[in-house]
Scaffold this active site. Structure first.
Site, PDB file in Angstrom:
ATOM      1  N   HIS A 123      10.125  -5.421 -20.427  1.00  0.00           N
ATOM      2  CA  HIS A 123      10.937  -6.384 -21.166  1.00  0.00           C
ATOM      3  C   HIS A 123      11.856  -5.681 -22.153  1.00  0.00           C
ATOM      4  CE1 HIS A 123       7.198  -5.802 -23.437  1.00  0.00           C
ATOM      5  NE2 HIS A 123       7.870  -6.093 -24.535  1.00  0.00           N
ATOM      6  N   CYS A 158       7.940 -13.661 -32.873  1.00  0.00           N
ATOM      7  CA  CYS A 158       7.140 -13.082 -31.793  1.00  0.00           C
ATOM      8  C   CYS A 158       5.674 -13.077 -32.208  1.00  0.00           C
ATOM      9  CB  CYS A 158       7.612 -11.662 -31.489  1.00  0.00           C
ATOM     10  SG  CYS A 158       6.639 -10.860 -30.204  1.00  0.00           S
ATOM     11  N   HIS A 162       3.319  -3.397 -21.813  1.00  0.00           N
ATOM     12  CA  HIS A 162       2.000  -3.174 -22.402  1.00  0.00           C
ATOM     13  C   HIS A 162       1.068  -4.250 -21.913  1.00  0.00           C
ATOM     14  CE1 HIS A 162       4.081  -6.042 -24.922  1.00  0.00           C
ATOM     15  NE2 HIS A 162       4.885  -5.109 -25.398  1.00  0.00           N
ATOM     16  N   GLU A 220      10.155  -1.706 -22.641  1.00  0.00           N
ATOM     17  CA  GLU A 220       8.740  -1.321 -22.702  1.00  0.00           C
ATOM     18  C   GLU A 220       7.878  -2.324 -21.952  1.00  0.00           C
ATOM     19  OE1 GLU A 220       8.188  -1.620 -27.020  1.00  0.00           O
ATOM     20  OE2 GLU A 220       7.334  -3.631 -26.740  1.00  0.00           O
ATOM     21  N   HIS A 244       3.534 -11.287 -25.198  1.00  0.00           N
ATOM     22  CA  HIS A 244       4.349 -11.778 -26.309  1.00  0.00           C
ATOM     23  C   HIS A 244       4.654 -13.253 -26.083  1.00  0.00           C
ATOM     24  CE1 HIS A 244       5.239  -7.869 -27.947  1.00  0.00           C
ATOM     25  NE2 HIS A 244       6.016  -7.479 -26.966  1.00  0.00           N
TER      26      HIS A 244
END
Ligand code: MN
Length: 147
Positions: free
Chosen positions: A101, A115, A63, A61, A67
C-alpha cells in the site's frame, strides 16, 4: 491523556505533537504524524492522523497488521494490493494484512487521514527488487509507485 483534547486549529490538537512520519528515510515525502489516541485502558489500538503535502506520498510497504483509514482532508490516490483507488474526504480505505500500500495526495490540497492500527504490530516491510518487479508488471502501478 485527558478526557477532552481541544482542536487548536484545523487538524491540530492541544498537546499533541506534529511528528515526522518515520524516523528517517527518503522513501516518503511531505508527511507528518500525530498520535491522537495511544491505546491503553483496554483499547488495543491507536488512532493516528497523517497529513501529506501536495505531491507527497507515504512509504510503499506491507505488514501483517491491518490499517483502517478514513480520509478527513483532501483527496488521495491509494495503492491497495493490485488496485489504485481514488479516495475522497470521508471515504474509508481498508488495508488488509500483507498487502502492498501507498497513499499519495491527489490535487492541490493537503491530504489528511485517520489511521487505526493495533498497538502491538509488526515492522513494515519495503519491497525488494523482486517484489518491485512484480508490482511493476502492472503499468498503472508502475507509473504510480514512488520508492
Ligand atoms: Mn502501513
Amino acid at each position: 491523556m485527558s478526557e477532552h483534547v481541544r482542536q487548536t486549529e484545523p487538524f491540530r490538537w492541544e498537546g499533541i505533537a506534529v511528528k515526522p512520519y518515520k524516523a528517517e528515510g527518503a522513501h516518503f515525502a511531505g508527511i507528518t504524524r500525530q498520535t491522537l489516541f495511544e491505546g491503553g485502558d483496554g483499547l488495543a489500538c491507536q488512532l493516528r492522523y497523517f497529513e501529506v503535502a501536495p505531491r507527497g506520498w507515504s512509504s510503499l510497504e506491507r505488514h501483517q497488521h491491518a490499517h483502517a483509514v478514513m480520509i478527513v482532508r483532501g483527496a488521495s490516490r491509494v495503492l491497495v494490493g493490485d488496485r489504485i483507488v481514488e479516495a475522497r474526504t470521508h471515504d474509508l480505505v481498508r488495508v488488509p494484512p500483507r498487502t502492498w500500500h501507498q497513499f499519495q495526495t491527489a490535487g492541490d490540497e493537503p491530504l489528511g487521514f485517520l489511521c487505526m492500527v493495533d498497538c502491538e504490530r509488526d515492522v513494515p516491510e519495503r519491497p525488494d527488487a523482486a517484489a518491485l518487479a512484480l508490482l511493476r508488471t502492472d503499468p498503472a502501478i508502475a507509473a504510480f509507485i514512488r520508492i
